[in-house]
Design an enzyme around this catalytic site. Structure first.
Site, short mmCIF file in Angstrom:
data_model
loop_
_atom_site.label_atom_id
_atom_site.label_comp_id
_atom_site.label_asym_id
_atom_site.label_seq_id
_atom_site.Cartn_x
_atom_site.Cartn_y
_atom_site.Cartn_z
N SER A 39 37.43 7.66 37.35
CA SER A 39 38.74 7.13 37.69
C SER A 39 39.62 7.02 36.44
O SER A 39 39.87 8.01 35.78
CB SER A 39 38.57 5.79 38.40
OG SER A 39 39.73 5.45 39.15
N ASP A 153 38.25 8.75 44.80
CA ASP A 153 37.90 7.99 43.60
C ASP A 153 36.40 7.95 43.30
O ASP A 153 35.58 7.58 44.14
CB ASP A 153 38.42 6.56 43.79
CG ASP A 153 38.19 5.70 42.57
OD1 ASP A 153 38.46 6.17 41.46
OD2 ASP A 153 37.73 4.56 42.73
#
Length: 281
Positions: A39, A153
Site C-alpha cells: 500500500s 490493497d
C-alpha cells in the site's frame, strides 16, 4: 557489510513516515538491497527504488492535495472516494513507463487478488500499475486490472510482508517499518463517520493479522505510533508530521541497524544481534 531488506507497511497517510526512515538511512550511507512494500509502503518504496531522491519525494507529497473527492454523489456513482483520473495522471508523471524489473533497487509490491483473496507479489511490468494495485483501498481507490486479474490493497492480505523479504533474501538483515503502530493509541476520528468506521475496522483487521504472525522473519521491527496523524491526512502538514516521526524513530534505531548489518564502528566490526527485536514509539 550484510545486505539490507527493507519492509514498508501500509497505513495510508501515516506511510509518509517511511520517508523519514529512508532519510536517516541515506544520512548514514545505508542503501537497501531489496524493498518490499504494501500500500503506502509500496508507493514510497516504489518511487525510491525507481531512483526518486528524498527531496523529490518530499516535494511530491503536495501532489496529493485535492485528489480526494469526499462527496456522497461521488461515492455512489463512481464507487470510490479518490479521483482515479487524478491519481493515474500523477502516477504517469512520477513513474513514467518504468518497468519494475528495471528499478535501481530490487522492489516487490504486495497486492490482493480480488478473486482469490490471496496475496500477490508483483515484481514485473509497469511499476505505476503495480503500485496502484497495491494501494487500491476498497471504497477509496478503484480496483486495478493487471493481465486477466483484478487487484486491491495489499494490506488486506499482508500489510507487513516481512516473510516475503526473508524468503527473497534469506541471508539479509530484514528491517521492517510498521507505521500503523498500536491501534488503541490512534483510533481515527473523522468528520465522515462511515469512512471513520471503515478505516478503524480495516486497521483492527490488519494489525491483528500482523500480531498473529511470527516475529522471527525480521531482525528488527520498528513500530511507529502516530496519534496526531490521521490516515486521511494527505496534505503537507500531515506529511511533515509523519516524516518527522519517521526520522525520530529511525534515529533511535540506527545504531541497532548498523550493528545488524555489521557496519564498522571505531575500527571494530560489531557482531550480529541474534535475537530479533521490536521497537515502538
Amino acid at each position: 557489510m550484510k545486505k539490507l531488506a527493507l519492509v514498508l507497511s501500509g497505513g495510508a497517510a501515516k506511510g509518509y513516515a517511511h520517508l523519514g526512515v529512508l532519510k536517516v538511512l541515506e544520512r548514514h550511507h545505508i542503501k537497501p538491497d531489496l524493498i518490499v512494500g504494501t500500500s503506502m509502503g509500496a508507493l514510497v518504496g516504489g518511487l525510491y527504488a525507481a531512483g526518486k531522491t528524498i527531496p523529490e519525494l518530499e516535494k511530491l507529497v503536495a501532489g496529493f492535495n485535492g485528489i480526494g473527492s469526499f462527496s456522497l454523489i461521488s461515492t455512489l456513482f463512481r464507487g470510490n472516494l479518490i479521483n482515479p483520473d487524478k491519481i493515474k495522471k500523477l502516477f504517469k508523471k512520477e513513474f513514467g513507463d518504468t518497468l519494475q524489473e528495471n528499478t535501481d533497487i530490487k522492489f516487490v509490491a504486495i497486492a490482493t487478488n480480488i478473486r482469490t483473496g490471496g496475496e500477490t507479489r508483483l515484481t514485473t511490468g509497469l511499476l505505476r500499475e503495480n503500485v496502484m494495485a497495491s494501494i487500491s483501498i476498497p471504497a477509496m481507490f478503484p480496483k486495478v486490472k493487471i493481465g486477466n486479474s483484478y487487484y486491491i490493497d495489499g494490506g488486506l492480505s499482508n500489510n507487513l510482508p516481512e516473510d516475503v523479504a526473508r524468503e527473497l533474501l534469506p541471508d539479509a538483515v530484514v528491517v521492517s517499518v510498521d507505521v500503523l503502530g498500536e491501534y488503541s493509541k490512534q483510533v481515527e476520528k473523522l468528520r465522515f463517520k462511515t469512512l471513520e468506521n471503515v478505516i478503524n475496522a480495516s486497521t483492527i483487521m490488519t494489525q491483528r493479522i500482523i500480531n498473529l504472525k511470527p516475529n522471527n522473519f525480521a531482525d528488527l521491527r520498528i513500530v511507529i505510533s502516530q496519534p496526531r496523524v490521521s490516515q486521511m491526512d494527505f496534505n503537507k502538514t500531515g506529511a511533515e508530521k509523519s516524516v518527522r516521526k519517521g526520522v525520530i524513530m529511525a534515529n533511535k534505531n540506527i545504531d541497532t541497524i548498523k550493528k545488524l548489518l555489521g557496519c564498522e564502528t571505531n575500527g571494530k566490526t560489531n557482531k550480529k544481534i541474534n535475537n530479533p527485536s521490536q521497537v515502538k514509539g
